[in-house]
Design a protein around this motif. Structure first.
Motif, PDB file in Angstrom:
ATOM      1  N   GLU A  67       0.837  -1.197   0.000  1.00  0.00           N
ATOM      2  CA  GLU A  67       0.000   0.000   0.000  1.00  0.00           C
ATOM      3  C   GLU A  67       0.872   1.247   0.000  1.00  0.00           C
ATOM      4  O   GLU A  67       1.590   1.513   0.970  1.00  0.00           O
ATOM      5  N   ILE A  68       0.819   1.989  -1.093  1.00  0.00           N
ATOM      6  CA  ILE A  68       1.563   3.244  -1.215  1.00  0.00           C
ATOM      7  C   ILE A  68       0.566   4.358  -1.497  1.00  0.00           C
ATOM      8  O   ILE A  68      -0.152   4.310  -2.499  1.00  0.00           O
ATOM      9  N   HIS A  69       0.516   5.337  -0.619  1.00  0.00           N
ATOM     10  CA  HIS A  69      -0.385   6.464  -0.851  1.00  0.00           C
ATOM     11  C   HIS A  69       0.069   7.222  -2.086  1.00  0.00           C
ATOM     12  O   HIS A  69       1.278   7.431  -2.290  1.00  0.00           O
ATOM     13  N   PRO A  70      -0.853   7.656  -2.934  1.00  0.00           N
ATOM     14  CA  PRO A  70      -0.441   8.353  -4.170  1.00  0.00           C
ATOM     15  C   PRO A  70       0.286   9.667  -3.927  1.00  0.00           C
ATOM     16  O   PRO A  70       0.972  10.170  -4.821  1.00  0.00           O
ATOM     17  N   GLY A  71       0.176  10.223  -2.726  1.00  0.00           N
ATOM     18  CA  GLY A  71       0.890  11.459  -2.421  1.00  0.00           C
ATOM     19  C   GLY A  71       2.345  11.255  -2.045  1.00  0.00           C
ATOM     20  O   GLY A  71       3.121  12.216  -2.004  1.00  0.00           O
ATOM     21  N   ALA A  72       2.760  10.012  -1.763  1.00  0.00           N
ATOM     22  CA  ALA A  72       4.139   9.744  -1.370  1.00  0.00           C
ATOM     23  C   ALA A  72       5.096  10.021  -2.529  1.00  0.00           C
ATOM     24  O   ALA A  72       4.772   9.783  -3.695  1.00  0.00           O
ATOM     25  N   VAL A  73       6.286  10.507  -2.184  1.00  0.00           N
ATOM     26  CA  VAL A  73       7.313  10.812  -3.187  1.00  0.00           C
ATOM     27  C   VAL A  73       8.397   9.745  -3.098  1.00  0.00           C
ATOM     28  O   VAL A  73       9.008   9.561  -2.036  1.00  0.00           O
ATOM     29  N   ILE A  74       8.644   9.057  -4.203  1.00  0.00           N
ATOM     30  CA  ILE A  74       9.592   7.943  -4.220  1.00  0.00           C
ATOM     31  C   ILE A  74      10.645   8.216  -5.290  1.00  0.00           C
ATOM     32  O   ILE A  74      10.319   8.537  -6.439  1.00  0.00           O
ATOM     33  N   GLY A  75      11.923   8.060  -4.917  1.00  0.00           N
ATOM     34  CA  GLY A  75      13.033   8.333  -5.819  1.00  0.00           C
ATOM     35  C   GLY A  75      13.297   7.202  -6.798  1.00  0.00           C
ATOM     36  O   GLY A  75      12.492   6.290  -6.980  1.00  0.00           O
ATOM     37  N   ARG A  76      14.467   7.245  -7.390  1.00  0.00           N
ATOM     38  CA  ARG A  76      14.849   6.273  -8.416  1.00  0.00           C
ATOM     39  C   ARG A  76      15.537   5.071  -7.777  1.00  0.00           C
ATOM     40  O   ARG A  76      16.149   5.159  -6.721  1.00  0.00           O
ATOM     41  N   ARG A  77      15.407   3.938  -8.463  1.00  0.00           N
ATOM     42  CA  ARG A  77      16.085   2.686  -8.085  1.00  0.00           C
ATOM     43  C   ARG A  77      15.741   2.243  -6.661  1.00  0.00           C
ATOM     44  O   ARG A  77      16.579   1.736  -5.930  1.00  0.00           O
ATOM     45  N   VAL A  78      14.508   2.463  -6.269  1.00  0.00           N
ATOM     46  CA  VAL A  78      14.020   1.964  -4.981  1.00  0.00           C
ATOM     47  C   VAL A  78      13.596   0.512  -5.160  1.00  0.00           C
ATOM     48  O   VAL A  78      12.907   0.163  -6.122  1.00  0.00           O
ATOM     49  N   PHE A  79      13.998  -0.345  -4.237  1.00  0.00           N
ATOM     50  CA  PHE A  79      13.701  -1.779  -4.314  1.00  0.00           C
ATOM     51  C   PHE A  79      12.856  -2.169  -3.109  1.00  0.00           C
ATOM     52  O   PHE A  79      13.299  -2.062  -1.967  1.00  0.00           O
ATOM     53  N   ILE A  80      11.624  -2.602  -3.367  1.00  0.00           N
ATOM     54  CA  ILE A  80      10.760  -3.152  -2.321  1.00  0.00           C
ATOM     55  C   ILE A  80      10.810  -4.667  -2.469  1.00  0.00           C
ATOM     56  O   ILE A  80      10.209  -5.240  -3.382  1.00  0.00           O
ATOM     57  N   ASP A  81      11.563  -5.325  -1.590  1.00  0.00           N
ATOM     58  CA  ASP A  81      11.782  -6.768  -1.699  1.00  0.00           C
ATOM     59  C   ASP A  81      10.656  -7.523  -0.991  1.00  0.00           C
ATOM     60  O   ASP A  81      10.299  -7.200   0.134  1.00  0.00           O
ATOM     61  N   HIS A  82      10.124  -8.530  -1.637  1.00  0.00           N
ATOM     62  CA  HIS A  82       8.973  -9.306  -1.161  1.00  0.00           C
ATOM     63  C   HIS A  82       7.734  -8.397  -1.088  1.00  0.00           C
ATOM     64  O   HIS A  82       6.784  -8.578  -1.821  1.00  0.00           O
ATOM     65  N   GLY A  83       7.754  -7.435  -0.162  1.00  0.00           N
ATOM     66  CA  GLY A  83       6.778  -6.355  -0.197  1.00  0.00           C
ATOM     67  C   GLY A  83       5.480  -6.572   0.545  1.00  0.00           C
ATOM     68  O   GLY A  83       4.803  -5.596   0.863  1.00  0.00           O
ATOM     69  N   MET A  84       5.088  -7.798   0.835  1.00  0.00           N
ATOM     70  CA  MET A  84       3.792  -8.018   1.475  1.00  0.00           C
ATOM     71  C   MET A  84       3.699  -7.252   2.790  1.00  0.00           C
ATOM     72  O   MET A  84       4.562  -7.350   3.655  1.00  0.00           O
ATOM     73  N   GLY A  85       2.634  -6.475   2.926  1.00  0.00           N
ATOM     74  CA  GLY A  85       2.400  -5.741   4.166  1.00  0.00           C
ATOM     75  C   GLY A  85       3.091  -4.399   4.268  1.00  0.00           C
ATOM     76  O   GLY A  85       2.966  -3.724   5.300  1.00  0.00           O
ATOM     77  N   VAL A  86       3.796  -3.972   3.226  1.00  0.00           N
ATOM     78  CA  VAL A  86       4.441  -2.656   3.266  1.00  0.00           C
ATOM     79  C   VAL A  86       3.379  -1.563   3.170  1.00  0.00           C
ATOM     80  O   VAL A  86       2.466  -1.632   2.339  1.00  0.00           O
ATOM     81  N   VAL A  87       3.497  -0.539   4.034  1.00  0.00           N
ATOM     82  CA  VAL A  87       2.591   0.606   4.027  1.00  0.00           C
ATOM     83  C   VAL A  87       3.430   1.877   4.002  1.00  0.00           C
ATOM     84  O   VAL A  87       4.302   2.070   4.856  1.00  0.00           O
TER      85      VAL A  87
END
Length: 255
Positions: A67-87
């Protein structure tokens, strides 16, 4: 868009030894899918199409478990590994080259609209599995947040945060300890940063040995200076000692 996608695939293959091909990364990594959909949602949010942005992020959460809020600012080459449950909250900012593992929350502790409620991650930050980073503070470049830590305060660049609530371990002090260990021929590799009493005892021994060696060096310099001032007084350059720090013996004990 395709440039960012190629960057994301390349960084995943670089950081995850389980990634065997570009096709596998493109089709089987939910973190990649979540970030691609977030870019669409974030573009909608910037155009003030708020409902469409939220709905896009809702679809992304249904498909990926992230779950990523659309207002969040995320840079380049970000790696979310597995990812389940990330908020990741609305006012969160994530710098370039960050790595986030499963179960991480970048949340807030304030209910005031329009305020900075969520954390800012600098470049190259690693947030380990299950960690909770709560509040509108900054985690410095190259910092590390340990697994299941609950972080409620800023982290200096290069430092490590572990525990509940998280405490800060300065990179400078750890580097000095490792340097002292290397000079004695003893490797502290594998000694944890947690509350393990054996690990704490080992760190204490290393610090004490390094301090004693420094004091002995100062005493020896003073003795040499005094002997040079008195004619006929000779001091041996290499004094004999009956005891020595046997690094190999302690290495065998640690195995």
């Amino acid at each position: 868009m395709f440039t960012r996608l190629r960057e994301d695939i390349a960084c995943i293959r670089e950081r995850d030894p389980a990634a065997r091909s570009k096709l596998e990364v493109l089709t089987c990594y939910p973190g990649l899918h979540a970030l691609a959909l977030h870019r669409i949602a974030h573009a909608c949010w910037l155009q003030e199409w708020h409902w469409l942005g939220r709905f896009t992020s809702h679809v992304a959460r249904f498909l990926t478990g992230i779950e990523i809020h659309p207002g969040a600012v995320i840079g380049r080459r970000v790696f979310i590994d597995h990812g389940m449950g990330v908020v990741i909250g609305e006012t969160a900012e994530i710098g370039d080259d960050c790595t986030i593992y499963q179960g991480v929350t970048l949340g807030g502790t304030s209910l005031y609209k329009g305020s900075k409620r969520h954390p800012t991650l600098g470049k190259g930050v690693v947030v380990s599995a299950g960690a909770k980073v709560l509040g509108g503070f900054t985690v410095g470049d190259g910092a590390r947040v340990g697994s299941n830590a609950v972080l409620l305060k800023p982290v200096p660049p290069g430092a490590t945060a572990v525990g509940i609530p998280a405490r800060i371990i300065e990179a400078r002090s750890e580097a000095a300890r490792e340097e002292a260990s290397a000079r004695m021929g003893f490797s502290a590799y594998g000694v944890t940063q947690g509350d393990d009493p054996v690990a704490q005892a080992m760190r204490g021994l290393i610090d004490n040995a390094a301090g004693s060696a420094h004091q002995i060096a100062l005493l020896w310099s003073a003795i040499e200076a005094l002997s040079a001032a008195q004619p006929g007084c000779e001091v041996r350059r290499e004094p004999q000692t009956t005891e020595a720090f046997d690094a190999e013996h302690y290495k065998q004990m640690m195995k």
